[in-house]
Every structure is written in C-alpha cells, then in structure tokens.
Design a protein around this motif. Structure first.
Motif, PDB file in Angstrom:
ATOM      1  N   LYS A  59       9.697  12.653  -3.245  1.00  0.00           N
ATOM      2  CA  LYS A  59      10.186  11.346  -3.986  1.00  0.00           C
ATOM      3  C   LYS A  59       9.365  10.253  -3.370  1.00  0.00           C
ATOM      4  O   LYS A  59       8.953   9.247  -4.127  1.00  0.00           O
ATOM      5  N   ASN A  60       9.197  10.113  -1.996  1.00  0.00           N
ATOM      6  CA  ASN A  60       8.148   9.204  -1.448  1.00  0.00           C
ATOM      7  C   ASN A  60       7.117   9.036  -2.144  1.00  0.00           C
ATOM      8  O   ASN A  60       6.186   8.002  -2.346  1.00  0.00           O
ATOM      9  N   TRP A  61       6.287  10.183  -2.291  1.00  0.00           N
ATOM     10  CA  TRP A  61       4.930  10.245  -2.955  1.00  0.00           C
ATOM     11  C   TRP A  61       5.234   9.555  -4.520  1.00  0.00           C
ATOM     12  O   TRP A  61       4.351   8.636  -4.838  1.00  0.00           O
ATOM     13  N   MET A  62       6.038  10.078  -5.315  1.00  0.00           N
ATOM     14  CA  MET A  62       6.456   9.464  -6.705  1.00  0.00           C
ATOM     15  C   MET A  62       6.594   7.936  -6.723  1.00  0.00           C
ATOM     16  O   MET A  62       6.283   7.056  -7.678  1.00  0.00           O
ATOM     17  N   THR A  63       7.327   7.384  -5.716  1.00  0.00           N
ATOM     18  CA  THR A  63       7.644   5.933  -5.666  1.00  0.00           C
ATOM     19  C   THR A  63       6.567   5.093  -4.750  1.00  0.00           C
ATOM     20  O   THR A  63       6.586   3.900  -4.908  1.00  0.00           O
ATOM     21  N   GLY A  64       5.415   5.880  -4.367  1.00  0.00           N
ATOM     22  CA  GLY A  64       4.336   5.023  -3.676  1.00  0.00           C
ATOM     23  C   GLY A  64       4.593   4.675  -2.121  1.00  0.00           C
ATOM     24  O   GLY A  64       3.938   3.984  -1.554  1.00  0.00           O
ATOM     25  N   VAL A  65       5.853   5.176  -1.628  1.00  0.00           N
ATOM     26  CA  VAL A  65       6.186   5.064  -0.094  1.00  0.00           C
ATOM     27  C   VAL A  65       5.250   5.746   0.729  1.00  0.00           C
ATOM     28  O   VAL A  65       4.766   4.883   1.669  1.00  0.00           O
TER      29      VAL A  65
END
Length: 302
Positions: free
Chosen positions: A159-165
């Motif tokens: 999820k963090n990868w997908m949201t750019g975190v």
C-alpha cells in the motif's frame, strides 16, 4: 336473559377499544419525545433509549490495531516465551482479531489478496542481453484466518508503494535456500510485533517469509523447502516454539523469474554492490473482483 348477555358483550368490546386507543396514544407520545430529543437535544425520558451502534470505521480499526500492537510489543520486550504464556496469547489473539477486521474493511472480505511485484534486472545480470530488464512475480497472501498480522504487514508495504509513501526495495542476497529482499533502513512499516506462525502455513518451496529477529519488514522467497530451516526453534535456542513468519507464496514467475533469473545475480550471500541487485520498481495490490482472472486492482481510498 339474552338482552343482558348482549349488554355485557358490548361492554367488553368497548373496554377493548378503549385499551387499544390508550396504548396507541402512549406509543405516539413516546415517539414524539424521541423525535424531539433527536432534534432539540431534549434530555428527558428519551435519553435512555438505546440506538443501534454504528459500524466500526476504518479509522476506528486502525486506532484499535495500533493500540493492541503496542501492547503486544511491550510484552515481547519482556523476553517472555509468548507461545506458551496465557497473557501473551490473549494479547496476540486480540491483535489478530482486530487486524482481520481491518483487512476486511480496507481490502474487502474476499480473500486471498494478491500483490504483483514488477522487477528491474540490471545489466549485471548474466542473461540481460537475452531477456532484458523486465520481470515480475505474483504473490498470493496466506489466509488471514491463520496469519493476519503477517499478511497485514506485507499489505502495508505494498500500500505504501502504491501511495508513494515508500518505494525502496531490491533482491540483494543469494543464499542456497532463500533469495532475500531489502526494503530500506527507514521503511515506515514496523517489524512484526510478535513472531506470528501457524503450522498449517509452513515455509515450503515457493513461499515468502520475513527475515530477521524481530522479523520484517525485509522478506525472502524460499527456493527450497524451509519448513525445518525456518520453522519453530530453528533460528535461535532460547525459544523452541518461535519461527519466522510465513505470509504468502509465489503463484506466478517462480520458475522463470525467481529460479532462472534472480538466483543468477552476480555474487553470493549479501551483495554489497547495488548495481548487481534486482530492483523492485512497482508493487500493486489485487483483490478478488470481476476482472478477467477474478481479480481487480485495489484502489486506495485516500
């Protein structure tokens, strides 16, 4: 005689009608009070009326998981053998239950979840000219009924990868039994709160698990059956019940990408030269849906 019986029947009927009317009036009066209380904040009789509790929101569940996660970490820090300690088992059980709810709320109740990992092979890989820079693997998560904390942790990474975190990751270790991934030293996803493991989801060939003690968020792919190597009591002597967490399995790309290509990274064990790593360039979550293969890409809500 017949006339007297008729009079008594009429009297009873009138009494029934009066009772019905009286009950109706009382119900209307209570309803009016409840409505007034709802609109004007009236603090009379209606304050004791119980209304249905609203369903837990995602934010509610996030807060609950974070609170329970902290309690489990505090217990883990004491050094107790958690797998046989009643208080530890109760705390981890509550964390697992709350995590299952959060997974279902965020990603939907249908399982298993999947994560596609797109890779970039660098010119240092021996077959670069023949097969080029691109490759991908598809990981299917284990069931949250068995290992919710481990599944949630990896889903957080994706999820963090997908949201750019946080978008850092690479295969950087070639061992005889595993291929290990680094996810960066400052990854916002924490290591596991406890060594979650279930005997019905062991470290078989093609599965993925968390490395280190405490485990995660770095992970590895087992290129052989590591049920014994990474199962209970395998990585340390203090606790015969503790094991690496196993959270999923490679269902696409194991033979042609993992075995044939990633294992050919130039070097053995930990490879210090980043130009020789196999880079992760994208992580995408898929959930069961009406797509052509029964899955659709998950879209972050915010």
């Amino acid at each position: 005689m017949e006339k007297e019986q008729k009079i008594r029947r009429d009297a009873k009927n009138r009494q029934k009608i009066i009772c019905i009317v009286a009950v109706s009036c009382i119900l209307c009066f209570i309803g009016a009070i409840c409505l007034k209380d709802d609109i004007n904040g009236f603090s009379g009789v209606a304050k004791n009326v119980r209304f249905p509790v609203l369903a837990e929101t995602e934010d509610d569940l996030v807060a609950m998981v974070e609170s329970l996660d902290k309690k489990v970490r505090d217990i883990k820090a004491t050094g107790v053998i958690m797998e046989t300690d009643d208080a530890s088992l109760e705390a981890t059980g509550k964390l697992q239950d709350a995590t299952r709810k959060l997974l279902a709320k965020r990603y939907g109740p249908a399982e298993p979840y999947r994560v596609r990992i797109d890779l970039e092979f660098q010119p240092s890989i021996p077959d670069f000219e023949e097969n080029g820079p691109d490759g991908s693997i598809l990981i299917e998560m284990g069931p949250s009924s068995l290992i919710p904390h481990s599944v949630f942790t990896f889903m957080e990474e994706a999820k963090n990868w997908m949201t750019g975190v946080w978008q850092v990751g690479a295969f950087h270790r070639v061992a005889n039994h595993v291929l290990q991934v680094t996810v960066g030293n400052k990854n916002p996803v924490k290591h596991l709160a406890f060594q979650e493991y279930h005997k019905n989801y062991p470290h078989k060939k093609g599965t993925v698990g968390y490395c280190g003690r405490p485990s995660g968020p770095c992970w590895y792919v087992s290129i052989q059956d590591n049920t014994q190597n990474h199962g209970p009591g395998s990585q340390q002597k203090h606790n015969p019940f503790e094991a690496d967490a196993c959270f999923g399995r490679v269902i696409e790309g194991f033979e042609d990408v993992v075995v044939k290509r990633i294992t050919k990274m130039p070097g053995k064990e930990f490879i210090n030269d980043p130009k020789k790593h196999v880079l992760i360039k994208k992580m995408t979550i898929y959930i069961p849906g009406d797509g052509p293969d029964g899955y659709v890409e998950w879209k972050p809500r915010h």
